[in-house]
Design a protein around this motif. Structure first.
Motif, PDB file in Angstrom:
ATOM      1  N   TRP B 127       0.804  -1.196   0.000  1.00  0.00           N
ATOM      2  CA  TRP B 127       0.000   0.000   0.000  1.00  0.00           C
ATOM      3  C   TRP B 127       0.848   1.261   0.000  1.00  0.00           C
ATOM      4  CZ3 TRP B 127      -4.994  -0.285  -0.945  1.00  0.00           C
ATOM      5  CH2 TRP B 127      -5.734   0.894  -0.859  1.00  0.00           C
ATOM      6  N   GLU B 129       3.772   1.390  -1.145  1.00  0.00           N
ATOM      7  CA  GLU B 129       4.834   1.111  -2.110  1.00  0.00           C
ATOM      8  C   GLU B 129       4.158   0.961  -3.473  1.00  0.00           C
ATOM      9  OE1 GLU B 129       8.105  -2.515  -2.594  1.00  0.00           O
ATOM     10  OE2 GLU B 129       6.231  -2.801  -1.557  1.00  0.00           O
ATOM     11  N   PRO B 130       3.468   2.001  -3.900  1.00  0.00           N
ATOM     12  CA  PRO B 130       2.592   1.856  -5.063  1.00  0.00           C
ATOM     13  C   PRO B 130       3.363   1.783  -6.359  1.00  0.00           C
ATOM     14  CG  PRO B 130       2.597   4.125  -4.333  1.00  0.00           C
ATOM     15  CD  PRO B 130       3.576   3.378  -3.462  1.00  0.00           C
ATOM     16  N   ARG B 135      -0.588   0.337  -9.807  1.00  0.00           N
ATOM     17  CA  ARG B 135      -1.420   1.540  -9.811  1.00  0.00           C
ATOM     18  C   ARG B 135      -2.785   1.335 -10.478  1.00  0.00           C
ATOM     19  NH1 ARG B 135       1.247   6.602  -9.586  1.00  0.00           N
ATOM     20  NH2 ARG B 135       2.551   6.527  -7.714  1.00  0.00           N
ATOM     21  N   PHE B 138      -5.077  -0.887  -8.345  1.00  0.00           N
ATOM     22  CA  PHE B 138      -5.569  -0.205  -7.151  1.00  0.00           C
ATOM     23  C   PHE B 138      -6.591   0.855  -7.530  1.00  0.00           C
ATOM     24  CE2 PHE B 138      -3.094  -1.139  -3.188  1.00  0.00           C
ATOM     25  CZ  PHE B 138      -2.532  -2.313  -3.653  1.00  0.00           C
ATOM     26  N   ALA B 139      -6.270   1.614  -8.554  1.00  0.00           N
ATOM     27  CA  ALA B 139      -7.177   2.693  -8.948  1.00  0.00           C
ATOM     28  C   ALA B 139      -8.545   2.139  -9.304  1.00  0.00           C
ATOM     29  CB  ALA B 139      -6.579   3.467 -10.123  1.00  0.00           C
ATOM     30  N   PHE B 142     -10.421   0.420  -6.201  1.00  0.00           N
ATOM     31  CA  PHE B 142     -10.806   1.219  -5.044  1.00  0.00           C
ATOM     32  C   PHE B 142     -11.623   2.464  -5.385  1.00  0.00           C
ATOM     33  CE2 PHE B 142      -7.370  -1.292  -3.254  1.00  0.00           C
ATOM     34  CZ  PHE B 142      -7.912  -1.646  -2.035  1.00  0.00           C
TER      35      PHE B 142
END
Lengths: 240, 240
Positions: B127, B129-130, B135, B138-139, B142
């Motif tokens: 988290w 350490e993106p 990326r 996660f984008a 979330f």
DNA sequence: GTCTATAGGAGGATAGAC
DNA sequence: GTCTATCCTCCTATAGAC
């Protein structure tokens, strides 16, 4: 010992340029993903320079952290000392203690605004990635700090159990760790939905407010506060 | 799509064993420090297996995350849906919303207690350490979640500015991220001073209390609450 | 589907000239 | 102190047998 010369930024000694380059690259791409070749190239030094000046990549990593962590924590302890000296009998407020805890981490040793930002990211990154190599450094650098601040918080929050305090500090660190990397995140596609600017004072104020409110709520026995809209029914409920 | 079979633990398909091994090793040593050799060896598979089943190490990494993140966030959204359906006109309490946010992350999809713990660590690690590779995942995973929960929090905290809410969510995530890795930290020499046990319900309760208190304090305009010991003088003071 | 074997490159570390 | 050249290990990825 607790001072870092302002001249180290660029064009300094090779050793310092290596530390700066390593800090920057570690912060941006991670430690494992950063090779000695990239570091020495970025520092305009020879490939053999790291091994000459530090002996190994691991020793370089250690130095990168020690160079910043020690002054940062000395600053925190000094701020707490100042608070306790000046606040007299009744002691500093919770907000003041949190401020002493957060501010040096946000500015990372006064005057380092520009240089510190790389280390801020690096610290945030590594904090949740406690590799064996850094464990001893973190343990020794943060032991005294944790003890001092736990004692200060205990004074601000009478009746708090030691366990609650330790959890509270843990959450405070979580807020900080997460907050540390904000200012340098790429503006597009951040993990969640936030892309705040570089306003240290505003960030600090929010951390302090949130942390103080969280600590008081964590410690408070059974919510004797009237400002609750709906009473918090089913706190240990049957969800999921 | 939102279910993970309980039989996948050990001795399952090679593909699944690879994912499990990668998850465990990534969590323990980091992604970059984990080679395909270690993964395939740990999974009792051949060195070529990863490239056969996934195509590349990067594709494997993506799968490791997608396999868990998607069910976790579906669970969170479902919990929020349930809350909003059952709470009627006045809406769910702040504590209930936070619980819906935190619980699925702590249990990481019900029934996964043992298996999930590795991914919890991995998530906490990554988290902050993106890496570029993650990326987009996660984008996309979330985005909806952040929007839904921000709306739910806005309803619990009338008068809160959008900026405060986004910061609040940010801090909530920080608490979670930091908390996620606690249960699995080696008991000796933790970064600060905490080594709590695996009590999910107690951890959850503390996160909810702290998060709710922090949010209310962050949002509250000028501290109209009487439970303050010392009045919080000098909040934007002259320290440092 | 799963294996062996290997290509092709990047890594950290070191020896020795200057 | 700094450089070049090099050693050896380890990596990812792939080709091709079974």
């Amino acid at each position: 010992m607790s001072e870092i010369p302002a001249t180290e930024k660029a064009g300094g000694e090779t050793r310092t340029r290596l530390l700066d380059a390593a800090e920057r690259l570690f912060a941006r791409h991670g430690i494992d993903a950063t090779s000695l070749r990239k570091i020495t190239s970025e520092a305009h030094a020879n490939l053999a320079a790291v091994n000459y000046h530090f002996g190994s990549k691991e020793a370089l990593i250690r130095e990168v952290f020690l160079r910043r962590l020690h002054p940062m924590n000395e600053e925190r302890l000094a701020a707490l000392d100042r608070l306790e000296r000046e606040s007299g009998e009744k002691g500093p407020s919770l907000e003041e203690v949190l401020r002493a805890f957060y501010l040096p981490a946000l500015t990372l040793c006064s005057g380092l605004e520009r240089e510190g930002s790389d280390f801020r990211r690096l610290l945030a990154r590594v904090w949740s990635e406690p590799r064996e190599l850094l464990r001893p450094i973190f343990a020794s650098e943060f032991r005294t700090l944790a003890e001092r601040f736990q004692a200060a918080l205990a004074r601000c929050l009478p009746g708090a159990s030691s366990e609650d305090l330790r959890w509270g500090i843990f959450f405070l660190v979580g807020i900080l760790t997460h907050g540390l990397q904000i200012p340098n995140l790429d503006p597009q596609d951040p993990p969640v939905c936030l892309r705040p600017g570089e306003d240290v004072e505003a960030t600090l104020a929010r951390m302090v407010r949130f942390g103080a409110g969280g600590l008081r709520a964590l410690v408070r026995e059974d919510d004797g506060c009237p400002f609750r809209e709906e009473g918090g029914k089913r706190e240990g409920g049957d969800m999921q």
